[in-house]
Scaffold this active site. Structure first.
Site: not given
Ligand code: NAX
Length: 328
Positions: A158, A186
């Site tokens: 952000d 966030h």
């Molecule tokens: P993806 O859906 O591409 O990947 C998430 C991965 O996490 C998947 O491979 C899934 O199998 C794995 N996963 C789910 N539960 C799990 C667990 N209990 N243990 C281990 N692995 C697990 O998501 P991606 O685009 O990589 O985003 C990941 C997270 O970042 C999301 O929650 C998203 O909302 C968050 N974000 C946070 C941001 C921030 O500024 N704080 C910005 C970017 C993003 O939106």
């Protein structure tokens, strides 16, 4: 060579993981003389995809990459790690309310918080997976073995988004913009405090005098940037999130230059800026360069900023209420 820094990344097979892991393995994060051992932590059904990422990491031939392990549980994945980057969580499904997402993801961070008891004694935990402030709060409450100040949630994306917008508006390089702290959650209530920021050493509001833009388009562009990227790309931000995670960890590892600060959501001790005790609240932070940090004290906040910060505080209080049963 020195002892490897051990880093766990959850969600290693996901979009952000795919950008983040290569930048850690390349030596960019801990430097060219510090080897890194990566623990890729995934759900069992995504472990195969994580294997593919591990193969590609090997194929890069990074001399700083000391080893890679793949884990399908946080208990084994967090054993002995110095950094735990909690990226994986469930994405918001169609029609899902924010509160439903918070409830869905909460248990993940209970289990991961408990598993952090097995980490190295100096472990630091960064939560990226959304809703990141509240997930960090849950993990921290479920791991009393690790001091609360070692937990943070990422609002650096952000901050970077806000700086990029202001640099374009002022026609300057983004590096000219300093002290643009994000306050609060966030989420779409986050507060980019432009009033305290500077451009080329001058007060930002003396350089960008269009107050209507700052309170209007600027605020909403930053607050809704994530949604705009999903609309344009068809997927959520990934490379920029990974890059900001690298910035976040580097900010904590490096002594912050005199007079400057960066944004991170860290636990409030209740003594500053009317932020209730315990909330994971994004504030301006200065690192001492040894992993410890201080929240910047004594900043003047206008009534306008106090009003905005009050809204994001109320949202975080409501989120805490939704997960109160998960807070050990
Ligand atoms: P993806 O859906 O591409 O990947 C998430 C991965 O996490 C998947 O491979 C899934 O199998 C794995 N996963 C789910 N539960 C799990 C667990 N209990 N243990 C281990 N692995 C697990 O998501 P991606 O685009 O990589 O985003 C990941 C997270 O970042 C999301 O929650 C998203 O909302 C968050 N974000 C946070 C941001 C921030 O500024 N704080 C910005 C970017 C993003 O939106």
């Amino acid at each position: 060579m020195a002892q490897p820094v051990r880093v766990a990344v959850t969600g290693a097979a996901g979009q952000i993981g795919y950008s983040l892991l290569f930048r850690i393995a390349s030596g960019e994060l801990f430097g060219p003389d510090t080897p890194v051992h990566l623990n890729l932590v995934e759900l069992p059904q995504a472990a195969k995809a994580a294997e593919g990422t591990a193969m590609e990491l090997d194929d890069c031939g990074f001399s700083t990459l000391a080893g890679i392990d793949i884990h399908d549980s946080p208990e084994s994945g967090f054993e002995g790690v110095n950094w735990a980057l909690l990226v994986g969580s469930k994405p918001r499904g169609p029609g899902m309310e924010r509160n439903d997402l918070i409830k869905e993801n909460g248990p993940i961070f209970v289990a991961q918080g408990k598993a952090l008891a097995k980490a190295a004694s100096d472990v630091r935990c960064v939560v990226v997976g959304n809703p990141c402030n509240t997930n960090a709060l849950i993990a921290q409450h479920n791991c009393r073995e690790v001091p609360a100040t070692r937990f943070s949630a990422m609002t650096m994306l952000d901050e970077n988004r806000a700086k990029a917008q202001l640099a374009k508006k002022a026609g300057v390089n983004v590096g000219e913009i300093k002290n643009l702290a994000i306050w609060g959650n966030h989420s779409s209530t986050m507060v980019p405090n432009f009033e305290a920021a500077t451009i080329g050493g001058k007060s930002l509001t003396d350089v960008i005098t269009d107050r209507a833009y700052l309170e209007g388009d600027f605020f909403t562009t930053v607050q809704k940037r994530g949604a705009a990227i999903i609309q344009a790309r068809g997927k959520s931000s990934a490379a920029s999130a990974a890059s900001s995670c690298i910035d976040h960890v580097k900010n904590f590892l490096t002594k912050t230059p005199e007079g400057e600060y960066f944004s991170a959501a860290v636990p409030s001790d209740g003594s500053l800026y009317d932020i209730p005790q315990g909330l994971m609240f994004s504030v301006p932070v200065r690192s001492n360069g040894d992993g410890s940090y201080e929240i910047v004290k004594g900043l003047e906040l206008s009534d306008y900023m106090k009003g905005r910060i009050g809204q994001t505080r109320d949202e975080l209080l409501k989120e805490r209420d939704v997960v109160k049963d998960l807070l050990a």
